[in-house]
Design an enzyme around this catalytic site. Structure first.
Site, PDB file in Angstrom:
ATOM      1  N   MET A   1       0.762  -1.073  -0.063  1.00 50.41           N
ATOM      2  CA  MET A   1       0.038   0.038   0.017  1.00 50.41           C
ATOM      3  C   MET A   1       0.871   1.099   0.280  1.00 50.41           C
ATOM      4  SD  MET A   1      -3.272   0.883   1.982  1.00 50.41           S
ATOM      5  CE  MET A   1      -4.593   1.762   1.292  1.00 50.41           C
ATOM      6  N   CYS A   2       0.752   2.225  -0.697  1.00 52.71           N
ATOM      7  CA  CYS A   2       1.190   3.586  -1.055  1.00 52.71           C
ATOM      8  C   CYS A   2       0.626   4.470  -0.347  1.00 52.71           C
ATOM      9  CB  CYS A   2       1.553   3.532  -2.492  1.00 52.71           C
ATOM     10  SG  CYS A   2       2.255   5.096  -2.916  1.00 52.71           S
ATOM     11  N   LEU A   3       1.205   4.668   0.673  1.00 51.52           N
ATOM     12  CA  LEU A   3       0.619   5.818   1.703  1.00 51.52           C
ATOM     13  C   LEU A   3       1.696   6.888   2.041  1.00 51.52           C
ATOM     14  CD1 LEU A   3      -1.568   4.352   4.499  1.00 51.52           C
ATOM     15  CD2 LEU A   3      -2.367   5.573   2.724  1.00 51.52           C
TER      16      LEU A   3
END
Lengths: 613, 151
Positions: free
Chosen positions: B87-89
């Site tokens: 997940m790209c946060l």
């Protein structure tokens, strides 16, 4: 972009060019051979082998002569290796095929002999330009190029080796570092050590500013040395938790960061009496985890301070709210400190502790000295316990020290140890650290001298008076030089000569106390290397010298005319310079005499040294 | 050591009061790997799904960000469609990570991103395009995947 490629490219293009006439004379010359270095050495991927290959050197040496024998050799080599070497050659020369590369060769073919030197430089120049454009082979537009460069610059990670916080070292190292830089840097770094004797490197990993201030904060506390101050700081940092909670941080999350800072405060305070405080500090800051905690703590303090005093900082943040600024430029692990953050950190951490902050800008701006920006503490009634000094070079902070920031000197190493009498207080302590003690001692009356006779007393009289008038924080000196025979530091001795024992206590002579202005006399093993030759020479005359008249005749004659000469005497026939004097000697002007007669006996001694030395 | 203290503290807090829709399975062997079960937000296409999220904490935690991965397949522009399910946060990027951040805050943010995908900051650009231009098909596939993988 690898710098390793450059020499190969240079070599191959150089050879390609240099041997071009061979190919022209070759009956079956193929155009592609223009880029084909004929000598095997040119194919070597390792540049040094080119330069160390005797054959290559030979071809260099004989190139202008174009000896037939060499022709044959080269042609043979070329022919025999043509097939197998071509792919290699293409590989080697491939990335460097500047658009004008080939043209360059054909243009210069006919003028090879005349132009060989010049064209070599040209080839080099082209090579450089080829290198510059190599990564984006042919940028479509300046924008693309800029975008490319921007990308490269973002991908660039500076070398982050070396200790997180280095050892303190003389700032002359900076001068050396910039010795071959442009004149502005040369001038500025040359002037730097005069004011800032030492510096300490901080690893440039993006946190250097934060780390440098934090380290400087602890160091200033150590230098101040007051245990109560440590306790005050601990209490203050604990109370800062309230500010942080007020700013919206969760106490639970931040208290462990604060605990790390506070435990280091305690550790350092405990180490002060043992004299190991600096080591403990250095050790803690070179532990990645510990310093991460501390840096996070001071980041959080800074952010909390800014958020709770946002009216002070908001005007400086262009188009950002304080919250945004803290989230982008203060709190993230990788955020480098910038000016507003530095000011806030100073306001939150340094000023309440009574520390001032100086930033010395070493850049290409006008001037012959580093530009100093001083942030004074705003509270504590202007009372300053210390300073944190930062050396700023664009994008990086290191720590700087003035002589007064330095701890008292360690005992001199045994090899050069002499029983030392320090006439001055801390203002001259750094003599040791500067490594110029030899120089200092060669100045008459300046510092210690290895005397066994009081012959230098008169010349040092003036400085002795100075000494008495100086408050002389000698306590620090005596603390720093503890030996079994050392008397306990006593504040009341500050107006007395202070005896600092060293490695040869048996030879020490107690300082005279009868006369307040008398200076302590020290004995010493003879240390010719300490530049005491002048003194020793002087002392070799006799055990006691009552007046200057006991000096050598030449000295007396040089000075004799001075103190007792009146105009009446000078114009009478008692003066040997008078033509009626039976021993008439015409006066001859001599710069040394002029010097000797101009001032007091101190300088006349200097002139004597000149004559003798 | 200190890191463990922080982990224990956070773990205690997160187990006592987990963020909405999250269940934390206490780590047994490795303190640095946490397993979280997150329910799809009720007002999103992921409603009814149960997602297994693994949080790997670096040894340098909290000075390096935790790494989140979806062990359950999910059709989402911000989650990579592979085994990693990364997940790209923004807040989980190393350069933007702030040590005072907590894992429970991270999980809250993850859930918010599930409810409202951020196509402009996507890892799966194809899904992001579909999300922006053909919301209906996106919703359809996403719901299908919930039924297929996340029950």
């Amino acid at each position: 972009m690898s710098s390793q490629r450059q020499p190969v490219a240079t070599a191959s293009s150089y050879y390609a060019h240099q041997h071009h006439p061979h190919h022209h004379q070759h009956p079956h010359h193929h155009p592609s051979l223009a880029l084909h270095p004929p000598h095997p050495a040119a194919f070597s991927p390792a540049p040094p082998s080119v330069y160390h290959d005797p054959a290559a050197l030979a071809s260099l040496a004989y190139r202008p002569l174009q000896l037939p024998l060499q022709h044959a050799t080269h042609q043979q080599q070329t022919a025999s290796s043509e097939q197998t070497q071509l792919p290699l050659a293409a590989q080697a020369a491939g990335p460097y095929q500047h658009p004008s590369f080939r043209q360059h060769h054909s243009n210069n073919n006919n003028h090879h002999h005349q132009l060989s030197h010049r064209s070599r430089a040209q080839a080099r120049q082209r090579q450089l330009s080829a290198m510059a454009y190599q990564q984006p082979p042919t940028p479509a537009s300046p924008d693309d190029e800029l975008a490319q460069l921007q990308k490269l610059s973002e991908a660039y990670e500076p070398e982050t080796t070396g200790p997180l916080v280095g050892q303190r070292q003389p700032s002359t190292a900076i001068t050396t570092e910039y010795a071959s830089a442009d004149p502005v840097y040369q001038a500025k770094t040359a002037a730097l050590p005069q004011k800032y004797s030492h510096y300490r490197t901080v690893r440039g990993d993006g946190k250097c500013g934060w780390r440098a201030v934090a380290f400087g904060y602890f160091e200033a506390l150590i230098h101040h040395g007051d245990p109560d101050r440590f306790a005050m700081e601990e209490a203050r940092l604990r109370s800062m938790m309230n500010v942080m909670v007020e700013a919206g941080f969760q106490a639970m999350m931040i208290e462990e960061f604060a605990e790390e800072t506070i435990s280091l405060l305690r550790k350092v305070a405990e180490a002060i009496p043992l004299g190991t405080a600096e080591d403990a500090l250095s050790e803690a800051f070179n532990d990645q985890m510990t310093q991460d905690y501390i840096i996070t703590h001071i980041r959080t303090i800074t952010a909390a301070w800014m958020k709770t005093h946002d009216e002070n900082y908001a005007p400086w943040l262009l188009g950002q709210t304080v919250d945004q600024y803290c989230n982008q430029s203060v709190l993230p692990m990788a955020a480098e400190i910038d000016h507003v953050g530095l000011v806030a950190l100073k306001d939150a951490l340094l000023s309440p502790a009574g520390m001032s902050l100086e930033v010395l800008y070493l850049d290409r701006s006008e001037g012959s000295e580093v530009t100093m920006h001083r942030f004074d503490p705003v509270n504590a009634g202007g009372y300053t316990i210390g300073s944190v000094r930062l050396l700023y070079r664009p994008g990086h902070y290191d720590l700087l020290y003035k002589p007064e920031d330095l701890p008292a000197p360690p005992p001199p190493p045994a090899a050069t140890a002499v029983p030392t009498y320090l006439q001055y207080g801390s203002s001259h302590d750094p003599v040791y650290d500067l490594g110029v003690s030899d120089f200092m001692t060669s100045i008459p009356g300046m510092s210690y001298a290895n005397l066994s006779q009081p012959g230098w007393m008169s010349s040092s009289y003036a400085s002795g008076v100075d000494f008495l008038n100086t408050p002389a924080p000698v306590q620090a000196c005596t603390q720093a030089l503890p030996t079994p025979s050392a008397p306990a530091p006593q504040p009341q001795i500050s107006s007395q000569p202070v005896y600092v024992p060293a490695s040869t206590p048996s030879q020490m002579v107690p300082p005279p106390t009868q006369m307040p202005h008398e200076l302590a006399i020290r004995t010493s093993v003879a240390q010719p290397s300490l530049a005491h030759n002048d003194f020793q020479h002087q002392l070799s005359i006799g055990p006691f010298r009552a007046s200057a008249w006991q000096y050598e005749p030449d000295f007396v004659s040089a000075t004799s005319q001075m103190p007792f000469q009146t105009s009446i005497f000078r114009n009478s026939h008692f003066n040997t310079a008078h033509f009626l004097n039976p021993e008439f000697q015409p006066e001859q002007w001599d710069p040394d005499d002029e010097y000797a007669t101009a001032t007091s006996s101190t300088s006349s001694k200097g002139s004597r040294h000149k004559t003798n030395g | 050591m200190s890191s463990n203290k922080r982990l224990m503290k956070e773990l205690g807090e997160i187990t006592a009061s987990p963020p909405e829709g999250c269940t934390i399975t206490p780590p047994t062997e490795d303190m640095f790997i946490w397993d979280v079960t997150m329910e799809g937000p009720t007002d999103s296409v992921y409603a009814g799904g149960k997602y297994h999220i693994q949080i790997v904490l670096p040894k340098e935690y909290p000075f390096k960000p935790p790494v989140l991965s979806f062990k359950t397949k999910i059709y989402h522009p911000n989650v990579s469609n592979d085994e990693r399910g990364a997940m790209c946060l923004g807040m989980l990027k190393a350069e933007e990570w702030k040590p005072p951040n907590k894992i429970s805050e991270v999980l809250k943010l993850v859930r918010a991103v599930l409810a409202a995908p951020q196509p402009d900051d996507a890892v799966e650009t194809g899904i992001a395009e579909q999300f922006k231009n053909d919301r209906k098909s996106f919703d359809k596939v996403a719901k299908e995947w919930v039924g297929k993988y996340a029950k």
